[in-house]
Write an enzyme that holds these catalytic residues in place. Structure first.
Site, PDB file in Angstrom:
ATOM      1  N   GLY A  76       0.795  -1.212   0.000  1.00  0.00           N
ATOM      2  CA  GLY A  76       0.000   0.000   0.000  1.00  0.00           C
ATOM      3  C   GLY A  76       0.828   1.263   0.000  1.00  0.00           C
ATOM      4  N   CYS A  77       0.210   2.361   0.427  1.00  0.00           N
ATOM      5  CA  CYS A  77       0.795   3.682   0.254  1.00  0.00           C
ATOM      6  C   CYS A  77       2.077   3.899   1.056  1.00  0.00           C
ATOM      7  CB  CYS A  77      -0.234   4.747   0.637  1.00  0.00           C
ATOM      8  SG  CYS A  77      -1.684   4.787  -0.445  1.00  0.00           S
ATOM      9  N   PHE A  78       2.269   3.147   2.130  1.00  0.00           N
ATOM     10  CA  PHE A  78       3.479   3.382   2.927  1.00  0.00           C
ATOM     11  C   PHE A  78       4.701   2.646   2.396  1.00  0.00           C
ATOM     12  CE2 PHE A  78       1.163   0.131   5.629  1.00  0.00           C
ATOM     13  CZ  PHE A  78       1.989  -0.951   5.332  1.00  0.00           C
TER      14      PHE A  78
ATOM     15  N   PHE B  35       1.026   6.433   5.122  1.00  0.00           N
ATOM     16  CA  PHE B  35      -0.004   5.658   5.798  1.00  0.00           C
ATOM     17  C   PHE B  35      -0.573   4.602   4.858  1.00  0.00           C
ATOM     18  CE2 PHE B  35      -0.189  10.223   6.736  1.00  0.00           C
ATOM     19  CZ  PHE B  35       0.367  10.209   8.008  1.00  0.00           C
TER      20      PHE B  35
END
Length: 347
Positions: free
Chosen positions: A143-145, A334
């Site tokens: 994901g985004c992290f 996050f």
């Protein structure tokens, strides 16, 4: 003997040629059966502080036709395999490595929006002059992290092998996972995502951003606020509207003391916050009591590109490097969990 310090020497970014933000807003607001949702979506789009998002295709209809839910995961992955390598190679070429590409010892590829094998790492070797003997790692589906995770891996490699030259490449085609829905919160989550790639060179050469330390922060009772699963019509994302409030409560003084290695937020000069959306930046700004100008790099990236998953925080760091910002910094991104991955650095 003190441990070797790893440095982000350079960052290059790339996006597809098509700016689809306005087209998507028009499509999405007209997709609602209820006029109330139509009006509310339009109002939220106007407040999103996003002007541009880029995609591998020129419009929603050009790829999805009349019904995004009729486009299965296989079709979306075929498009990923067609488009993602070119975008990744453009980002790597932007580093201007030239003959020095042959000196790369480690290649880390980050993506959570598509998979195939032999994959993007093979294309980078074939087309960018990276040797086939390079040590390869793929960070997938985090994901985004994951942009922070990629830098963390590079940091550990350089500290253990001071002569290592690590190439980190993130490539995300978020646009391939749109679905048609009457759920307003879900459609608003599609509003923020775009496509992009970033390439980063990390070595022990004392140039660029010095990487200091990393800290993961998992927020209790938040597991279902961000989820990412593979479904029959692409990858199914849940991005709850409760995320900003949860982040705001989680970034309290005791947790930030751990993240900042005992320092106070007021002592941090640079904040490279993943722009997951305007409300997320607002929540971080409020929780840390920052003045609006402190997140200007993140807000610039949000406005120009939207949220490109793992590549986005790398775009923010590049924006800071291009500006010539100096001082001690904290990067934060996050993702599912709900988890924050953080990094202290010096510019």
């Amino acid at each position: 003997m003190s441990p070797t310090t790893a440095y982000v020497n350079a960052i290059s970014t790339a996006v597809p040629e098509y700016d689809v933000h306005d087209d998507f807003v028009e499509y999405a607001q007209n997709s609602f059966d209820e006029r109330r949702k139509h009006l509310l979506f339009r109002r939220m789009a106007e407040r999103a502080q996003i002007s541009h998002r880029w995609a591998a295709f020129p419009s929603v209809a050009s790829f999805y036709g009349d019904d995004p839910n009729a486009v299965d995961t296989e079709t979306r992955m075929i498009e990923f395999e067609r488009s993602a390598p070119d975008l990744a190679v453009r980002a790597v070429d932007g580093l201007g490595l030239g003959a020095a590409a042959a000196d790369v010892t480690h290649l880390i590829v980050l993506t959570c929006t598509g998979f195939y094998s032999p994959g993007i790492d093979f294309e980078i070797m074939r087309r960018c002059g990276v040797p086939t003997t390079v040590e390869r790692t793929q960070v997938g589906f985090m994901g985004c992290f994951a942009g922070i995770n990629g830098l963390k891996l590079a940091h550990h490699i350089v500290r253990s092998e001071p002569t290592a030259r690590v190439l980190v490449v993130s490539v995300e085609l978020c646009s391939l996972h749109m679905q048609s829905t009457q759920d307003l919160e879900t459609m608003l989550s599609f509003l923020v995502f775009g496509d992009g790639a970033a390439a980063v060179l990390v070595t022990a050469d004392e140039q660029g951003l010095a990487l200091e330390s990393f800290q993961a922060l998992m927020i209790e009772d938040s597991r279902e606020l961000i989820t990412w699963r593979i479904g029959g019509m692409g990858f199914d994302m849940v991005l709850s509207g409760k995320v900003p409030g949860s982040l705001s409560r989680a970034l309290d003084a005791p947790r930030m003391k751990t993240v900042l290695a005992g320092a106070e937020p007021s002592s941090i000069d640079l904040w490279a916050i993943h722009p997951g959306g305007r409300s997320i930046l607002d929540a971080v700004e409020g929780a840390l009591e920052l003045t609006p100008d402190r997140l200007s790099a993140s807000r610039t990236v949000l406005d120009d590109y939207g949220n490109m998953s793992s590549a986005t925080v790398l775009f923010v760091l590049k924006e800071m490097m291009d500006r010539g910002d100096t001082g001690r910094g904290c990067a934060m991104a996050f993702g599912p969990g709900l988890t924050a991955e953080t990094m202290l650095f010096r510019a």
